[in-house]
Design an enzyme around this catalytic site. Structure first.
Site, PDB file in Angstrom:
ATOM      1  N   ARG A  58      48.763  55.496  29.168  1.00  0.00           N
ATOM      2  CA  ARG A  58      50.002  54.880  29.312  1.00  0.00           C
ATOM      3  C   ARG A  58      49.822  53.948  30.820  1.00  0.00           C
ATOM      4  NH1 ARG A  58      51.619  58.261  26.493  1.00  0.00           N
ATOM      5  NH2 ARG A  58      50.245  59.484  27.729  1.00  0.00           N
ATOM      6  N   THR A  59      49.376  54.553  31.925  1.00  0.00           N
ATOM      7  CA  THR A  59      49.421  53.741  33.245  1.00  0.00           C
ATOM      8  C   THR A  59      48.474  52.539  33.051  1.00  0.00           C
ATOM      9  OG1 THR A  59      49.960  55.770  34.326  1.00  0.00           O
ATOM     10  CG2 THR A  59      49.383  54.159  35.610  1.00  0.00           C
ATOM     11  N   ARG A 108      43.127  54.269  39.981  1.00  0.00           N
ATOM     12  CA  ARG A 108      43.472  55.724  39.578  1.00  0.00           C
ATOM     13  C   ARG A 108      42.162  56.508  40.091  1.00  0.00           C
ATOM     14  NH1 ARG A 108      46.591  58.713  34.732  1.00  0.00           N
ATOM     15  NH2 ARG A 108      48.200  57.794  35.746  1.00  0.00           N
ATOM     16  N   HIS A 136      51.857  59.407  42.564  1.00  0.00           N
ATOM     17  CA  HIS A 136      51.891  58.151  41.626  1.00  0.00           C
ATOM     18  C   HIS A 136      52.939  57.556  41.591  1.00  0.00           C
ATOM     19  CE1 HIS A 136      51.075  56.553  37.792  1.00  0.00           C
ATOM     20  NE2 HIS A 136      50.825  57.459  37.127  1.00  0.00           N
TER      21      HIS A 136
HETATM   22  C1  NCD Z   1      51.092  61.292  34.406  1.00  0.00           C
HETATM   23  C2  NCD Z   1      49.909  61.126  35.452  1.00  0.00           C
HETATM   24  O1  NCD Z   1      48.871  60.939  34.906  1.00  0.00           O
HETATM   25  O2  NCD Z   1      50.221  61.800  36.463  1.00  0.00           O
HETATM   26  N1  NCD Z   1      50.856  60.514  33.326  1.00  0.00           N
HETATM   27  C3  NCD Z   1      51.432  59.376  33.436  1.00  0.00           C
HETATM   28  O3  NCD Z   1      50.931  58.501  34.519  1.00  0.00           O
HETATM   29  N2  NCD Z   1      52.142  58.703  32.784  1.00  0.00           N
HETATM   30  C4  NCD Z   1      51.499  62.803  34.061  1.00  0.00           C
HETATM   31  C5  NCD Z   1      50.413  63.690  33.592  1.00  0.00           C
HETATM   32  O4  NCD Z   1      49.411  63.292  33.235  1.00  0.00           O
HETATM   33  O5  NCD Z   1      51.097  65.047  33.332  1.00  0.00           O
END
Ligand code: NCD
Length: 317
Positions: A58-59, A108, A136
């Site tokens: 997603r990110t 990331r 985050h």
């Molecule tokens: C989260 C993350 O990567 O911290 N996901 C995200 O960025 N949408 C949550 C997770 O991994 O549980």
């Protein structure tokens, strides 16, 4: 007079209440521009370095979609095995290279604090897209925008956080933003996965109030329930994860028994903590949440780059 001054986005503690009001307003403007087809081209000629050294769907795609939707371009690397970090290159050197190629970087990385090191190495803006169990911040900003969009106001909302409060960086980040509002939190977790003391220090002394419980039924008194995955990859002892992994499950029955028409959020990915039978309820806002993420990141990319949109305000004051 107020002026927004954040080129780097590294930690949610950097944002004041005024910053959040400003960001919500700018995101609304970007949302309208995007929906009316007027956002494309705002970042024409700009290049984003998308650096994802830890798993993400997603990110990463949300940032990349945001950049493309603005007419910008990308260079990217995914995972250590395909980057020179696997040959022993330091993050500092990697960033020095990136600075020579791109106008802005999103990173990331599994190590807490790494985005700060990355930002310290370069003069281009750096956005933290998740640093280990730390922060985050753009997820938190999109969560905040989701809550205001779904609920209309933060005033007197009660918000439940369910699951891994110890390792969940999305929770650590969002509560730092919510502390500025008159909301009440139910922090629902097993004893072993409570919110760490260091985060509690950050939220004391603000308008937000909170209480801890192990009882998932606190969801019934909540306007919003933020469900999270138990963060398997962060446990030093896998046996402990096995013991706790199925401790809570939010399902249709639980949601329908709520006194408050609870809106269900989840940063995703989900494992077993959120049943798919919730998906067809109007309360299920987690796929809309992912969609809000793109417009939030579109606004943030422009602001960090100092590119104006939808008005005369100067992004850097
Ligand atoms: C989260 C993350 O990567 O911290 N996901 C995200 O960025 N949408 C949550 C997770 O991994 O549980």
């Amino acid at each position: 007079m107020y002026s927004y001054s954040h080129r780097n986005i590294l930690d949610t503690l950097q944002f004041s209440k005024e910053d959040l009001d400003f960001l919500i307003g700018k995101t609304r403007i970007m949302h309208d521009l995007h929906e009316s087809g007027k956002a494309f081209g705002i970042l024409k000629g700009k290049l984003l370095a998308s650096l994802f050294f830890e798993a993400s769907t997603r990110t990463r795609l949300s940032f990349e979609a945001a950049m493309e939707r603005l007419g910008g371009r990308l260079v990217s690397t995914v995972g250590f095995q395909f980057s020179s970090i696997s040959k022993g290159e330091t993050l500092y050197d990697t960033m020095k290279m990136i600075e020579a190629y791109a106008d802005i970087a999103v990173i990331r990385h599994p190590v807490e604090g790494s985005s700060r090191i990355a930002a310290g190495a370069v003069s281009i803006p750096v956005i933290n897209a998740g640093d280990g169990a730390g922060q985050h911040p753009t997820q938190a900003l999109l969560d905040l925008y989701t809550i205001i969009s779904e609920k209309g106001s933060f005033e007197d909302l009660s918000i439940a956080f369910i699951g891994d409060l110890k390792y969940g960086r999305t929770i650590h980040s969002l509560i730092n933003l919510l502390r500025h509002y008159k909301v009440h939190l139910y922090l629902i977790s097993p004893e072993e996965l409570r919110l760490p003391e260091s985060y509690k220090k950050n939220i004391n002394g603000f308008p937000m109030t909170w209480e801890e419980t192990t009882d998932i039924k606190a969801v019934w008194d909540s306007d919003v329930a933020y469900v999270t995955r138990i963060q398997e990859e962060r446990f030093p002892d896998h046996k402990e994860y096995e013991k706790l992994k199925d401790i809570y499950k939010v399902n249709k029955e639980l949601v329908l028994a709520s006194k408050k028409n609870t809106t269900i959020l989840h940063p995703l990915p989900r494992v077993n903590e959120l049943s798919t039978d919730v998906d067809d309820l109007p309360n299920a806002a987690y796929f809309r949440q992912a969609k809000y993420g793109v417009v939030v990141r579109m606004a943030l990319l422009c602001l960090s780059l100092g590119v104006e949109f939808g008005g005369k305000e100067d992004a850097h004051g």
